[in-house]
Design a protein around this motif. Sequence first.
Motif, PDB file in Angstrom:
ATOM      1  N   GLY A  96       0.919  -1.152   0.058  1.00 34.99           N
ATOM      2  CA  GLY A  96      -0.079  -0.027  -0.173  1.00 34.99           C
ATOM      3  C   GLY A  96       0.919   1.186  -0.064  1.00 34.99           C
ATOM      4  O   GLY A  96       1.710   1.368  -0.983  1.00 34.99           O
ATOM      5  N   ASP A  97       0.702   2.146   0.936  1.00 35.42           N
ATOM      6  CA  ASP A  97       1.502   3.338   0.926  1.00 35.42           C
ATOM      7  C   ASP A  97       2.579   3.142   1.927  1.00 35.42           C
ATOM      8  O   ASP A  97       3.502   4.142   2.328  1.00 35.42           O
ATOM      9  CB  ASP A  97       0.554   4.511   1.402  1.00 35.42           C
ATOM     10  CG  ASP A  97      -0.054   4.483   2.838  1.00 35.42           C
ATOM     11  OD1 ASP A  97      -0.297   3.274   3.244  1.00 35.42           O
ATOM     12  OD2 ASP A  97      -0.753   5.417   3.263  1.00 35.42           O
ATOM     13  N   ARG A  98       2.752   1.936   2.436  1.00 34.57           N
ATOM     14  CA  ARG A  98       3.865   1.900   3.428  1.00 34.57           C
ATOM     15  C   ARG A  98       5.168   1.329   2.850  1.00 34.57           C
ATOM     16  O   ARG A  98       5.093   0.404   1.972  1.00 34.57           O
ATOM     17  CB  ARG A  98       3.302   0.724   4.417  1.00 34.57           C
ATOM     18  CG  ARG A  98       3.993   0.764   5.751  1.00 34.57           C
ATOM     19  CD  ARG A  98       3.541  -0.263   6.687  1.00 34.57           C
ATOM     20  NE  ARG A  98       4.001  -1.719   6.155  1.00 34.57           N
ATOM     21  CZ  ARG A  98       3.323  -2.774   6.297  1.00 34.57           C
ATOM     22  NH1 ARG A  98       2.426  -2.951   7.088  1.00 34.57           N
ATOM     23  NH2 ARG A  98       3.841  -3.887   5.650  1.00 34.57           N
ATOM     24  N   ALA A  99       6.304   1.868   3.203  1.00 35.97           N
ATOM     25  CA  ALA A  99       7.456   1.425   2.651  1.00 35.97           C
ATOM     26  C   ALA A  99       8.141   0.088   3.112  1.00 35.97           C
ATOM     27  O   ALA A  99       7.597  -0.538   4.264  1.00 35.97           O
ATOM     28  CB  ALA A  99       8.623   2.455   2.963  1.00 35.97           C
ATOM     29  N   GLY A 100       8.733  -0.700   2.248  1.00 37.95           N
ATOM     30  CA  GLY A 100       9.202  -2.018   2.851  1.00 37.95           C
ATOM     31  C   GLY A 100      10.603  -1.828   3.250  1.00 37.95           C
ATOM     32  O   GLY A 100      11.162  -0.646   3.460  1.00 37.95           O
TER      33      GLY A 100
ATOM     34  N   LYS B 163      15.159   1.139   3.649  1.00 39.38           N
ATOM     35  CA  LYS B 163      13.960   1.141   3.403  1.00 39.38           C
ATOM     36  C   LYS B 163      14.091   0.941   1.758  1.00 39.38           C
ATOM     37  O   LYS B 163      14.897   1.437   1.227  1.00 39.38           O
ATOM     38  CB  LYS B 163      13.325   2.865   3.910  1.00 39.38           C
ATOM     39  CG  LYS B 163      13.511   3.022   5.199  1.00 39.38           C
ATOM     40  CD  LYS B 163      12.559   2.034   6.225  1.00 39.38           C
ATOM     41  CE  LYS B 163      12.311   2.384   7.515  1.00 39.38           C
ATOM     42  NZ  LYS B 163      11.746   1.339   8.076  1.00 39.38           N
ATOM     43  N   VAL B 164      12.499   0.526   1.551  1.00 32.28           N
ATOM     44  CA  VAL B 164      12.500   0.165   0.056  1.00 32.28           C
ATOM     45  C   VAL B 164      11.028   0.965  -0.212  1.00 32.28           C
ATOM     46  O   VAL B 164      10.099   0.375   0.445  1.00 32.28           O
ATOM     47  CB  VAL B 164      12.386  -1.243  -0.182  1.00 32.28           C
ATOM     48  CG1 VAL B 164      12.083  -1.479  -1.609  1.00 32.28           C
ATOM     49  CG2 VAL B 164      13.682  -1.836   0.358  1.00 32.28           C
ATOM     50  N   THR B 165      11.055   1.689  -1.299  1.00 36.50           N
ATOM     51  CA  THR B 165       9.555   2.378  -1.550  1.00 36.50           C
ATOM     52  C   THR B 165       9.114   1.483  -2.717  1.00 36.50           C
ATOM     53  O   THR B 165       9.846   0.418  -3.002  1.00 36.50           O
ATOM     54  CB  THR B 165       9.969   3.680  -2.192  1.00 36.50           C
ATOM     55  OG1 THR B 165      10.709   3.563  -3.450  1.00 36.50           O
ATOM     56  CG2 THR B 165      10.624   4.515  -1.344  1.00 36.50           C
ATOM     57  N   GLN B 166       7.660   1.904  -2.862  1.00 37.29           N
ATOM     58  CA  GLN B 166       7.075   0.944  -4.057  1.00 37.29           C
ATOM     59  C   GLN B 166       7.735   1.230  -5.432  1.00 37.29           C
ATOM     60  O   GLN B 166       8.089  -0.109  -6.092  1.00 37.29           O
ATOM     61  CB  GLN B 166       5.746   1.472  -4.399  1.00 37.29           C
ATOM     62  CG  GLN B 166       4.700   1.218  -3.054  1.00 37.29           C
ATOM     63  CD  GLN B 166       4.320  -0.251  -3.337  1.00 37.29           C
ATOM     64  OE1 GLN B 166       4.587  -1.079  -4.218  1.00 37.29           O
ATOM     65  NE2 GLN B 166       3.408  -0.757  -2.695  1.00 37.29           N
ATOM     66  N   ALA B 167       8.459   2.282  -5.498  1.00 37.30           N
ATOM     67  CA  ALA B 167       9.312   2.573  -6.970  1.00 37.30           C
ATOM     68  C   ALA B 167      10.487   1.681  -7.037  1.00 37.30           C
ATOM     69  O   ALA B 167      10.757   1.074  -8.061  1.00 37.30           O
ATOM     70  CB  ALA B 167       9.351   3.789  -7.386  1.00 37.30           C
ATOM     71  N   GLU B 168      10.992   1.704  -6.052  1.00 37.78           N
ATOM     72  CA  GLU B 168      12.626   0.811  -5.797  1.00 37.78           C
ATOM     73  C   GLU B 168      12.279  -0.402  -5.939  1.00 37.78           C
ATOM     74  O   GLU B 168      12.619  -1.389  -6.462  1.00 37.78           O
ATOM     75  CB  GLU B 168      12.960   1.343  -4.487  1.00 37.78           C
ATOM     76  CG  GLU B 168      13.722   2.912  -4.617  1.00 37.78           C
ATOM     77  CD  GLU B 168      14.002   3.117  -3.223  1.00 37.78           C
ATOM     78  OE1 GLU B 168      14.842   3.993  -3.132  1.00 37.78           O
ATOM     79  OE2 GLU B 168      13.468   2.760  -2.223  1.00 37.78           O
ATOM     80  N   ALA B 169      11.099  -1.079  -5.205  1.00 35.46           N
ATOM     81  CA  ALA B 169      10.655  -2.432  -5.221  1.00 35.46           C
ATOM     82  C   ALA B 169      10.554  -2.907  -6.486  1.00 35.46           C
ATOM     83  O   ALA B 169      10.814  -4.181  -7.005  1.00 35.46           O
ATOM     84  CB  ALA B 169       9.640  -2.695  -4.213  1.00 35.46           C
TER      85      ALA B 169
END
Length: 149
Positions: free
Chosen positions: A48-52, A110-116
Amino acid sequence: MSKRVLVSSLIGAVVALGGVAAGGLAWAFAPTDPSVENSSVRYAAPSGDRAGSVTFTADVIDDNGIKGLKVLAWPASSKLDPTEAELRHVADAACRAVSDETYRCTYTLKVTQAEAADLAKGTWYVSALATSKDGATTFVPHAATFQVA
């Protein structure tokens, strides 16, 4: 046996024993390399809007104390295979003492949606370089393994 030969023999024996004792003392006080133990890694994909995140934890043990732990996560498919020299220039883990000789070190990325979305899928490795306060190092090329789906 003459006194001269006897005295020379005694002096030689004392020098030989002194050399053995000095060598033993040098061995007893020689710096030891730090050890990296109980390492683990966890990858949590963004949701969702939570970083990995990628979180690596290890115990670093050295009787002289720890200066730091350098950490690098890399995909196996990249064939990167980092060296000890290369790890001297990567990110530091946060380390805290849990005893006189043991430090718990944790590195979190930290890993964002775009980075993932851009991460290579499959097996990843974590390489680690521990450095003690006396300058001794231990390089662990594959300290932990994790999967990115």
